[in-house]
Design a protein around this motif. Structure first.
Motif, PDB file in Angstrom:
ATOM      1  N   UNK A  28       0.817  -1.214   0.000  1.00  0.00           N
ATOM      2  CA  UNK A  28       0.000   0.000   0.000  1.00  0.00           C
ATOM      3  C   UNK A  28       0.855   1.272   0.000  1.00  0.00           C
ATOM      4  N   UNK A  29       2.029   1.229   0.629  1.00  0.00           N
ATOM      5  CA  UNK A  29       2.879   2.431   0.643  1.00  0.00           C
ATOM      6  C   UNK A  29       3.456   2.729  -0.739  1.00  0.00           C
ATOM      7  N   UNK A  30       3.758   1.696  -1.509  1.00  0.00           N
ATOM      8  CA  UNK A  30       4.218   1.912  -2.890  1.00  0.00           C
ATOM      9  C   UNK A  30       3.095   2.503  -3.731  1.00  0.00           C
ATOM     10  N   UNK A  31       1.874   1.998  -3.539  1.00  0.00           N
ATOM     11  CA  UNK A  31       0.724   2.539  -4.270  1.00  0.00           C
ATOM     12  C   UNK A  31       0.519   4.002  -3.885  1.00  0.00           C
ATOM     13  N   UNK A  32       0.655   4.324  -2.602  1.00  0.00           N
ATOM     14  CA  UNK A  32       0.538   5.720  -2.146  1.00  0.00           C
ATOM     15  C   UNK A  32       1.602   6.585  -2.823  1.00  0.00           C
ATOM     16  N   UNK A  33       2.810   6.068  -2.936  1.00  0.00           N
ATOM     17  CA  UNK A  33       3.887   6.809  -3.592  1.00  0.00           C
ATOM     18  C   UNK A  33       3.561   7.050  -5.067  1.00  0.00           C
ATOM     19  N   UNK A  34       3.058   6.018  -5.747  1.00  0.00           N
ATOM     20  CA  UNK A  34       2.642   6.182  -7.146  1.00  0.00           C
ATOM     21  C   UNK A  34       1.556   7.252  -7.236  1.00  0.00           C
ATOM     22  N   UNK A  35       0.589   7.168  -6.333  1.00  0.00           N
ATOM     23  CA  UNK A  35      -0.531   8.108  -6.317  1.00  0.00           C
ATOM     24  C   UNK A  35      -0.015   9.545  -6.169  1.00  0.00           C
ATOM     25  N   UNK A  36       0.871   9.754  -5.211  1.00  0.00           N
ATOM     26  CA  UNK A  36       1.423  11.094  -4.992  1.00  0.00           C
ATOM     27  C   UNK A  36       2.155  11.596  -6.233  1.00  0.00           C
ATOM     28  N   UNK A  37       2.897  10.709  -6.890  1.00  0.00           N
ATOM     29  CA  UNK A  37       3.604  11.090  -8.123  1.00  0.00           C
ATOM     30  C   UNK A  37       2.622  11.472  -9.222  1.00  0.00           C
ATOM     31  N   UNK A  38       1.557  10.679  -9.384  1.00  0.00           N
ATOM     32  CA  UNK A  38       0.564  10.987 -10.418  1.00  0.00           C
ATOM     33  C   UNK A  38      -0.096  12.339 -10.154  1.00  0.00           C
ATOM     34  N   UNK A  39      -0.455  12.599  -8.923  1.00  0.00           N
ATOM     35  CA  UNK A  39      -1.108  13.864  -8.593  1.00  0.00           C
ATOM     36  C   UNK A  39      -0.139  15.022  -8.807  1.00  0.00           C
ATOM     37  N   UNK A  40       1.087  14.872  -8.334  1.00  0.00           N
ATOM     38  CA  UNK A  40       2.084  15.938  -8.469  1.00  0.00           C
ATOM     39  C   UNK A  40       2.380  16.276  -9.927  1.00  0.00           C
ATOM     40  N   UNK A  41       2.515  15.245 -10.749  1.00  0.00           N
ATOM     41  CA  UNK A  41       2.937  15.492 -12.135  1.00  0.00           C
ATOM     42  C   UNK A  41       1.781  15.713 -13.107  1.00  0.00           C
ATOM     43  N   UNK A  42       0.633  15.072 -12.868  1.00  0.00           N
ATOM     44  CA  UNK A  42      -0.460  15.115 -13.837  1.00  0.00           C
ATOM     45  C   UNK A  42      -1.587  16.075 -13.482  1.00  0.00           C
ATOM     46  N   UNK A 100      -7.679   2.761 -17.298  1.00  0.00           N
ATOM     47  CA  UNK A 100      -7.158   1.547 -16.667  1.00  0.00           C
ATOM     48  C   UNK A 100      -5.635   1.538 -16.807  1.00  0.00           C
ATOM     49  N   UNK A 101      -5.020   0.516 -16.206  1.00  0.00           N
ATOM     50  CA  UNK A 101      -3.567   0.402 -16.284  1.00  0.00           C
ATOM     51  C   UNK A 101      -2.895   0.530 -14.931  1.00  0.00           C
ATOM     52  N   UNK A 102      -3.589   1.136 -13.963  1.00  0.00           N
ATOM     53  CA  UNK A 102      -3.061   1.264 -12.604  1.00  0.00           C
ATOM     54  C   UNK A 102      -4.250   1.488 -11.680  1.00  0.00           C
ATOM     55  N   UNK A 103      -4.230   0.888 -10.498  1.00  0.00           N
ATOM     56  CA  UNK A 103      -5.355   1.076  -9.568  1.00  0.00           C
ATOM     57  C   UNK A 103      -5.627   2.544  -9.236  1.00  0.00           C
ATOM     58  N   UNK A 104      -4.596   3.360  -9.187  1.00  0.00           N
ATOM     59  CA  UNK A 104      -4.787   4.778  -8.881  1.00  0.00           C
ATOM     60  C   UNK A 104      -5.597   5.464  -9.975  1.00  0.00           C
ATOM     61  N   UNK A 105      -5.418   5.063 -11.224  1.00  0.00           N
ATOM     62  CA  UNK A 105      -6.192   5.671 -12.303  1.00  0.00           C
ATOM     63  C   UNK A 105      -7.687   5.429 -12.089  1.00  0.00           C
ATOM     64  N   UNK A 106      -8.036   4.215 -11.705  1.00  0.00           N
ATOM     65  CA  UNK A 106      -9.443   3.909 -11.430  1.00  0.00           C
ATOM     66  C   UNK A 106      -9.944   4.739 -10.261  1.00  0.00           C
ATOM     67  N   UNK A 107      -9.117   4.862  -9.229  1.00  0.00           N
ATOM     68  CA  UNK A 107      -9.503   5.675  -8.075  1.00  0.00           C
ATOM     69  C   UNK A 107      -9.725   7.127  -8.488  1.00  0.00           C
ATOM     70  N   UNK A 108      -8.859   7.641  -9.337  1.00  0.00           N
ATOM     71  CA  UNK A 108      -8.999   9.029  -9.781  1.00  0.00           C
ATOM     72  C   UNK A 108     -10.331   9.248 -10.490  1.00  0.00           C
TER      73      UNK A 108
END
Length: 123
Positions: free
Chosen positions: A40-54, A70-78
């Motif tokens: 879950x911490x890696x997913x949180x890190x990915x999430x933070x990167x996506x929000x920061x950059x995108x 699709x392609x990453x769980x964070x994308x679905x969450x977004x």
């Protein structure tokens, strides 16, 4: 992240569930496996990167199309949480367009998305 944050967002999740588009997003078995493997911490890190950059820049490149379906769980969450583009953030959450999203607000978006993911992991 503890359950108290998930409870904190209950009203927002109820509001999102009323949207036919938003309510159709759910984690797949492949998403759940990916989260379990990465942690879950890696997913949180990915999430933070996506929000920061995108999302955080005042005028993100390809705004409105920067988050795949699709392609990453964070994308679905977004998409499920209306945090996929600056237009959705403005319409659903009153985050102003044309200005950078401050770091503290980025953290709040990440917390909200992670609360959705954690809810989905329990289903």
């Amino acid at each position: 992240m503890g359950g108290y944050l998930i409870d904190r967002y209950d009203a927002a999740f109820v509001r999102l569930a009323k949207s036919k588009f938003r309510s159709r997003f759910h984690l797949s078995e492949a998403d759940r496996k990916y989260i379990a493997e990465k942690g879950i911490e890696t997913i949180r890190s990915h999430c933070a990167d996506f929000i920061r950059t995108r999302l955080a820049p005042a005028n993100p490149p390809n705004d409105g199309k920067q988050t795949p379906m699709r392609g990453h769980p964070v994308f679905k969450a977004q998409h499920a949480c209306a945090c996929c583009c600056r237009n959705c953030l403005a319409n659903w959450w009153k985050v102003p367009r044309g200005t950078p999203i401050p770091v503290e607000q980025q953290r709040g978006i990440v917390d909200f998305l992670m609360a959705w993911i954690e809810r989905e992991m329990k289903v």
